[in-house]
Design a protein around this motif. Structure first.
Motif, PDB file in Angstrom:
ATOM      1  N   MET A 276       2.915  -4.618  -4.496  1.00 37.67           N
ATOM      2  CA  MET A 276       2.558  -6.115  -3.955  1.00 37.67           C
ATOM      3  C   MET A 276       2.166  -6.012  -2.540  1.00 37.67           C
ATOM      4  O   MET A 276       1.097  -6.719  -2.253  1.00 37.67           O
ATOM      5  CB  MET A 276       3.592  -6.867  -4.346  1.00 37.67           C
ATOM      6  CG  MET A 276       3.945  -7.099  -5.577  1.00 37.67           C
ATOM      7  SD  MET A 276       5.174  -8.182  -5.929  1.00 37.67           S
ATOM      8  CE  MET A 276       6.895  -7.168  -5.670  1.00 37.67           C
ATOM      9  N   ALA A 277       2.544  -5.523  -1.361  1.00 34.11           N
ATOM     10  CA  ALA A 277       2.456  -5.307  -0.216  1.00 34.11           C
ATOM     11  C   ALA A 277       0.909  -4.888  -0.188  1.00 34.11           C
ATOM     12  O   ALA A 277       0.292  -5.286   0.929  1.00 34.11           O
ATOM     13  CB  ALA A 277       3.560  -4.622   0.426  1.00 34.11           C
ATOM     14  N   SER A 278       0.524  -3.958  -0.906  1.00 31.89           N
ATOM     15  CA  SER A 278      -0.698  -3.222  -0.595  1.00 31.89           C
ATOM     16  C   SER A 278      -1.851  -4.267  -0.994  1.00 31.89           C
ATOM     17  O   SER A 278      -3.091  -3.986  -0.590  1.00 31.89           O
ATOM     18  CB  SER A 278      -0.889  -1.925  -1.530  1.00 31.89           C
ATOM     19  OG  SER A 278      -1.153  -2.474  -2.748  1.00 31.89           O
TER      20      SER A 278
ATOM     21  N   GLU B 245      -1.728  -8.033   6.294  1.00 32.40           N
ATOM     22  CA  GLU B 245      -0.363  -7.294   7.107  1.00 32.40           C
ATOM     23  C   GLU B 245       0.666  -8.439   7.212  1.00 32.40           C
ATOM     24  O   GLU B 245       1.732  -8.032   6.889  1.00 32.40           O
ATOM     25  CB  GLU B 245      -0.929  -6.601   8.380  1.00 32.40           C
ATOM     26  CG  GLU B 245       0.205  -6.039   9.158  1.00 32.40           C
ATOM     27  CD  GLU B 245      -0.190  -5.212  10.388  1.00 32.40           C
ATOM     28  OE1 GLU B 245       0.502  -4.952  11.196  1.00 32.40           O
ATOM     29  OE2 GLU B 245      -1.575  -5.047  10.560  1.00 32.40           O
ATOM     30  N   VAL B 246       0.402  -9.525   7.814  1.00 27.23           N
ATOM     31  CA  VAL B 246       1.531 -10.681   7.936  1.00 27.23           C
ATOM     32  C   VAL B 246       2.177 -10.813   6.762  1.00 27.23           C
ATOM     33  O   VAL B 246       3.529 -11.037   6.802  1.00 27.23           O
ATOM     34  CB  VAL B 246       0.867 -11.975   8.622  1.00 27.23           C
ATOM     35  CG1 VAL B 246      -0.078 -12.644   7.665  1.00 27.23           C
ATOM     36  CG2 VAL B 246       1.915 -12.833   9.070  1.00 27.23           C
TER      37      VAL B 246
ATOM     38  N   ILE C  86       6.932  -9.401   2.553  1.00 28.42           N
ATOM     39  CA  ILE C  86       7.275  -8.906   1.193  1.00 28.42           C
ATOM     40  C   ILE C  86       8.281  -7.709   1.243  1.00 28.42           C
ATOM     41  O   ILE C  86       8.906  -7.090   0.257  1.00 28.42           O
ATOM     42  CB  ILE C  86       6.310  -8.862   0.094  1.00 28.42           C
ATOM     43  CG1 ILE C  86       6.642  -8.981  -1.285  1.00 28.42           C
ATOM     44  CG2 ILE C  86       5.248  -7.633   0.554  1.00 28.42           C
ATOM     45  CD1 ILE C  86       5.661  -9.402  -2.056  1.00 28.42           C
ATOM     46  N   THR C  87       8.035  -6.936   2.244  1.00 26.29           N
ATOM     47  CA  THR C  87       8.929  -5.539   2.213  1.00 26.29           C
ATOM     48  C   THR C  87      10.209  -5.878   2.838  1.00 26.29           C
ATOM     49  O   THR C  87      11.178  -4.664   2.837  1.00 26.29           O
ATOM     50  CB  THR C  87       8.025  -4.749   3.177  1.00 26.29           C
ATOM     51  OG1 THR C  87       7.696  -5.178   4.538  1.00 26.29           O
ATOM     52  CG2 THR C  87       6.655  -4.103   2.444  1.00 26.29           C
ATOM     53  N   ASP C  88      10.496  -6.929   3.178  1.00 27.12           N
ATOM     54  CA  ASP C  88      11.847  -7.339   3.348  1.00 27.12           C
ATOM     55  C   ASP C  88      12.857  -7.595   2.360  1.00 27.12           C
ATOM     56  O   ASP C  88      12.454  -7.263   1.196  1.00 27.12           O
ATOM     57  CB  ASP C  88      11.889  -8.629   4.298  1.00 27.12           C
ATOM     58  CG  ASP C  88      12.338  -8.184   5.696  1.00 27.12           C
ATOM     59  OD1 ASP C  88      13.110  -7.261   6.059  1.00 27.12           O
ATOM     60  OD2 ASP C  88      12.015  -9.269   6.835  1.00 27.12           O
ATOM     61  N   ALA C  89      13.933  -8.227   2.439  1.00 27.91           N
ATOM     62  CA  ALA C  89      14.805  -8.662   1.254  1.00 27.91           C
ATOM     63  C   ALA C  89      14.062  -9.310   0.281  1.00 27.91           C
ATOM     64  O   ALA C  89      14.397  -9.400  -0.975  1.00 27.91           O
ATOM     65  CB  ALA C  89      16.025  -9.205   1.803  1.00 27.91           C
TER      66      ALA C  89
END
Length: 71
Positions: A40-42, A46-47, A52-55
């Protein structure tokens, strides 16, 4: 990528849409939460990827697995 693929099947009927959703569900079921988050992050700027890479991302991945648990 999933939305254009899914929406592209609208003129092909429900059976084709169900086939696409089944393929998407299989990917989610067979992926580790960390892999789902990375995928999903890809797709995000970037912001947003940072968020989304957090909790939130981990919770979202768990909810995706839970939503598909019943089959």
């Amino acid at each position: 990528m999933q939305n254009p693929v899914l929406f592209g099947t609208t003129s092909q009927g429900e059976q084709e849409q169900r086939a696409v959703v089944s393929q998407m569900a299989a990917v989610v079921r067979n992926s580790y939460p960390a892999d789902l988050v990375a995928g999903m992050a890809s797709l995000l700027p970037e912001v947003d990827a940072t968020e989304i890479t957090d909790a939130y991302g981990a919770d979202n991945a768990v909810h995706m697995h839970h939503a598909l648990a019943a089959g």
